[in-house]
Design a protein around this motif. Structure first.
Motif, PDB file in Angstrom:
ATOM      1  N   GLU B 229     -10.434   3.904  -5.579  1.00  0.00           N
ATOM      2  CA  GLU B 229      -9.436   3.283  -5.014  1.00  0.00           C
ATOM      3  C   GLU B 229      -9.818   4.989  -4.365  1.00  0.00           C
ATOM      4  O   GLU B 229      -9.618   6.040  -4.991  1.00  0.00           O
ATOM      5  CB  GLU B 229      -8.194   3.157  -5.575  1.00  0.00           C
ATOM      6  N   GLN B 234       0.630   9.555  -0.428  1.00  0.00           N
ATOM      7  CA  GLN B 234       1.270   9.014  -0.534  1.00  0.00           C
ATOM      8  C   GLN B 234       1.114   7.046  -0.569  1.00  0.00           C
ATOM      9  O   GLN B 234       2.226   6.632  -1.237  1.00  0.00           O
ATOM     10  CB  GLN B 234       2.991   9.124   0.481  1.00  0.00           C
ATOM     11  N   GLU B 235       0.180   6.592   0.362  1.00  0.00           N
ATOM     12  CA  GLU B 235       0.419   5.391   0.377  1.00  0.00           C
ATOM     13  C   GLU B 235       0.016   4.671  -1.311  1.00  0.00           C
ATOM     14  O   GLU B 235      -0.238   3.670  -1.430  1.00  0.00           O
ATOM     15  CB  GLU B 235      -0.862   5.221   1.153  1.00  0.00           C
ATOM     16  N   VAL B 236      -1.772   5.223  -1.002  1.00  0.00           N
ATOM     17  CA  VAL B 236      -1.841   5.130  -2.692  1.00  0.00           C
ATOM     18  C   VAL B 236      -0.743   4.684  -3.937  1.00  0.00           C
ATOM     19  O   VAL B 236      -1.101   4.476  -5.320  1.00  0.00           O
ATOM     20  CB  VAL B 236      -2.812   6.191  -3.387  1.00  0.00           C
ATOM     21  N   ASP B 238       2.440   5.012  -3.616  1.00  0.00           N
ATOM     22  CA  ASP B 238       3.310   3.587  -3.062  1.00  0.00           C
ATOM     23  C   ASP B 238       2.874   2.548  -3.269  1.00  0.00           C
ATOM     24  O   ASP B 238       3.789   1.423  -3.593  1.00  0.00           O
ATOM     25  CB  ASP B 238       4.347   4.177  -1.756  1.00  0.00           C
ATOM     26  N   ALA B 239       1.846   1.912  -2.643  1.00  0.00           N
ATOM     27  CA  ALA B 239       1.395   1.166  -2.831  1.00  0.00           C
ATOM     28  C   ALA B 239      -0.160   0.888  -3.157  1.00  0.00           C
ATOM     29  O   ALA B 239      -1.105   0.512  -2.453  1.00  0.00           O
ATOM     30  CB  ALA B 239       1.339   0.222  -1.634  1.00  0.00           C
ATOM     31  N   PRO B 240       0.336   0.549  -4.465  1.00  0.00           N
ATOM     32  CA  PRO B 240      -1.747   0.655  -5.155  1.00  0.00           C
ATOM     33  C   PRO B 240      -1.841  -0.297  -5.087  1.00  0.00           C
ATOM     34  O   PRO B 240      -1.592  -1.489  -5.393  1.00  0.00           O
ATOM     35  CB  PRO B 240      -1.752   1.765  -6.933  1.00  0.00           C
ATOM     36  N   GLN B 241      -3.418  -0.584  -4.626  1.00  0.00           N
ATOM     37  CA  GLN B 241      -4.324  -1.379  -4.091  1.00  0.00           C
ATOM     38  C   GLN B 241      -4.574  -2.572  -5.452  1.00  0.00           C
ATOM     39  O   GLN B 241      -5.088  -3.032  -5.463  1.00  0.00           O
ATOM     40  CB  GLN B 241      -5.440  -1.514  -3.174  1.00  0.00           C
ATOM     41  N   GLN B 242      -4.920  -1.379  -7.113  1.00  0.00           N
ATOM     42  CA  GLN B 242      -6.023  -2.517  -7.207  1.00  0.00           C
ATOM     43  C   GLN B 242      -4.895  -1.663  -8.435  1.00  0.00           C
ATOM     44  O   GLN B 242      -4.517  -1.036  -8.974  1.00  0.00           O
ATOM     45  CB  GLN B 242      -7.238  -1.329  -8.419  1.00  0.00           C
ATOM     46  N   THR B 245      -5.489   1.273 -10.741  1.00  0.00           N
ATOM     47  CA  THR B 245      -4.280   1.788 -10.229  1.00  0.00           C
ATOM     48  C   THR B 245      -2.568   2.125 -10.769  1.00  0.00           C
ATOM     49  O   THR B 245      -2.180   2.707 -11.382  1.00  0.00           O
ATOM     50  CB  THR B 245      -4.628   2.199  -9.180  1.00  0.00           C
ATOM     51  N   ARG B 246      -2.448   0.463 -10.781  1.00  0.00           N
ATOM     52  CA  ARG B 246      -1.192   0.698 -11.552  1.00  0.00           C
ATOM     53  C   ARG B 246      -0.679   0.808 -12.492  1.00  0.00           C
ATOM     54  O   ARG B 246       0.445   1.349 -12.763  1.00  0.00           O
ATOM     55  CB  ARG B 246      -0.541  -0.733 -10.778  1.00  0.00           C
TER      56      ARG B 246
END
Ligand code: ATP
Ligand code: MG
Lengths: 272, 266
Positions: B229, B234-236, B238-242, B245-246
């Protein structure tokens, strides 16, 4: 001041005494080491001179002192020159890798197949026996010994990040070897120098014993050992004196090498 | 905006006999001039391998690295050396990155070798002194040896060395992780200041999500040598896509501990 390792102190003292005796013999010996005196032959230690006299009446202490010069001179010259060449090969192999390293190591393997005795026989056929023959024969054997030790130590240094930083600084192999590799393996090289000089002394004595070393009348521990074999029971001091001289010198150099190794061991540094 | 650094399909495989480790697996990334890009990922995910390869200290199995329009692996040795003044690196292990036999002043000044017109003598001392003060050490420290310094202090010395040629790209491999919070803040401020004044770009490898949040414009997340990712910080965060990453974000304090452990040396 941190305490010095006992081995270093003892080895250092022995080595300094031997080198001192060798140097002193150039200016002064109790008697002429080559001057025979048939009237005073095979005297026991104390009777005539500190260590007695040999089968033709020469002063044994004087022979031992002059023999130290012969032994140490040949062994240390051979070790320094052969070791120096080997060190250059070793750092080159470590720095370049690839075909340079394979070539150097193959060449080393070939040299390693020539122990001093074999080289001395081959060289002796060309040059005749003598100091130069002994020196070259021993020196040739030192090349692969030092090349191996140096290569192994240098490869470890090349893996360090400070060498990578030097490459980041645009430095080339030769400069990195001089500024980073050699200073950080110098302690190991000095240890080897002490130990290998000891082995060089053994080799020199062996060559002289077999009649392939320095020629008479130059005094030599190895030749004295071989000439006095027949007097082993009647005059044991003639065998003991050169035998002990060889053993003590080799022991001293080995202790010195071990002591230096202990002194430069990083684990020791951290705890003191 | 043109990018200063282009990493294209970079792979680095290690053949261990028992199997192949894909330390880098088809990684593509770009870094703009003046950008601070964070790289995060668990231990062994390939971050240091990425740093070494981008610095041309290691050859990739495949792929290219384009720095300032030049493919660094196609440069001849001389041209590569010349290019090096523009990119410098801070190594992960502060105990291995300083030659124990050299004084600090000599260590910091080493990259000046790249600059034929570099200052010498008193001028050089003054320059090294200023850099030492910039990283929070004393100008007089240049006469001391590495073993007289702590891990964090050594790391600051390594940072000073990396900055002496005023590089355009700085790769920092866990450069501040060994430092306490105050010093870390000082170094991060220094890096941001260099960015603002000289437009230096930074590839900032770290375990510390807090630091990423503080100074990185974008962040790249790595797992098993792959880039999973990448996006604005901030995007990663706040809203991790994977999912990976979370998990990484959730485990942040633990990762920090691992990072510290792997660096503690006897
Ligand atoms: N020289 C090498 N030989 C073999 N394997 C290697 C080598 N260098 C790295 N590796 C392997 O490549 C993978 C990535 O290693 P790397 O050091 O890049 O990870 P990292 O993300 O920096 O980890 P850390 O956070 O612990 O520093 C690991 O599995 C490692 O074992
Ligand atoms: Mg790493």
């Amino acid at each position: 001041m941190r305490r010095l390792p006992k081995t270093l102190v003892l080895g250092g003292i022995i080595t300094v005494i031997m080198i001192g005796a060798a140097l002193l013999s150039r200016f002064w010996t109790p008697a002429d080491p080559t001057g025979m005196n048939i009237m005073a032959r095979l005297k026991a230690p104390g009777e005539v001179g500190l260590l007695g006299t040999d089968q033709i009446g020469r002063d044994v202490l004087s022979i031992i002192m002059s023999g130290a010069w012969t032994s140490l001179g040949i062994a240390s010259t051979a070790t320094l020159v052969g070791g120096g060449i080997g060190t250059v090969f070793g750092v080159m192999a470590a720095a370049k890798g690839g075909w340079v390293e394979r070539l150097v190591m193959t060449f080393n393997g070939v040299l390693f197949a020539f122990p001093p005795i074999l080289s001395a026989i081959l060289l002796g056929a060309l040059l005749g026996p003598g100091a130069v023959t002994s020196m070259v024969a021993i020196g040739v054997f030192m090349i692969p010994v030092f090349a191996r030790v140096t290569r192994a130590a240098a490869i470890q240094i090349w893996a360090r990040d400070y060498v990578k930083a030097a490459r980041m600084a645009g430095k080339q192999d030769t400069l990195i070897t001089l500024e980073h590799v050699l200073p950080n393996i110098s302690a190991q090289l000095i240890v080897q120098l002490a130990i290998q000089t000891g082995l060089g002394i053994l080799s020199e004595a062996g060559l002289s014993f077999l009649g392939m070393g320095v020629s008479p009348p130059t005094p030599s521990w190895g030749r004295m050992l071989s000439e006095s074999q027949t007097y082993l029971s009647s005059a044991p001091h003639l065998v003991l004196a050169p035998g002990l001289a060889i053993a003590i010198t080799v022991l001293g150099l080995n202790l010195l090498g071990d002591g230096l190794r202990d002194l430069t061991d990083p684990r020791r540094r951290q705890t003191t | 905006m043109t990018s200063l650094l282009e990493i294209r399909k970079l792979s680095r495989h290690f053949d261990l006999g028992s199997g192949v480790v894909k330390a880098l697996d088809n990684v593509s990334l770009s870094l703009h001039a003046g950008e601070v890009l964070g790289v995060v990922g668990e231990s062994g995910s390939g971050k240091s391998t990425l740093a070494r390869t981008v610095m041309a200290l290691d050859h990739p199995t495949s792929g290219t690295v384009v720095l300032d329009q030049r493919d660094i692996f196609s440069l001849g040795p001389r041209a590569l050396r010349k290019a090096r003044r523009d990119f410098q690196m801070v190594f992960q292990d502060p105990y291995g990155s300083l030659n124990p036999r050299h004084r600090i002043g000599r260590i910091i000044a080493e990259p000046l070798h790249l600059m034929p017109d570099a200052p010498k003598g008193a001028e050089r001392r003054a320059l090294v002194g200023t850099l030492l003060e910039d990283v929070g050490l004393d100008a007089a420290d240049q006469d001391r040896f590495p073993h007289e310094f702590s891990g964090g202090q050594r790391q600051r010395i390594a940072i000073a060395r990396a900055l002496i040629t005023k590089p355009r790209l700085l790769v920092a491999d866990e450069a501040t992780s060994a430092l306490d919070l105050t010093v870390q803040k000082q170094i991060l401020d220094l890096i941001l200041d260099l960015r603002d004044r000289h437009g230096i770009s930074v590839l900032f490898i770290t375990h510390n999500i807090g630091v990423v949040q503080e100074i990185c414009d974008r962040v790249a997340v790595m797992q098993h040598g792959k880039l999973v990712e990448v996006g604005p910080t901030q995007e990663v965060l706040d809203a991790p896509q994977q999912a990976y990453t979370r998990r990484l974000l959730a485990a942040e304090p633990r990762l920090d501990v691992i990072g510290r452990k792997s660096r503690s040396r006897p």
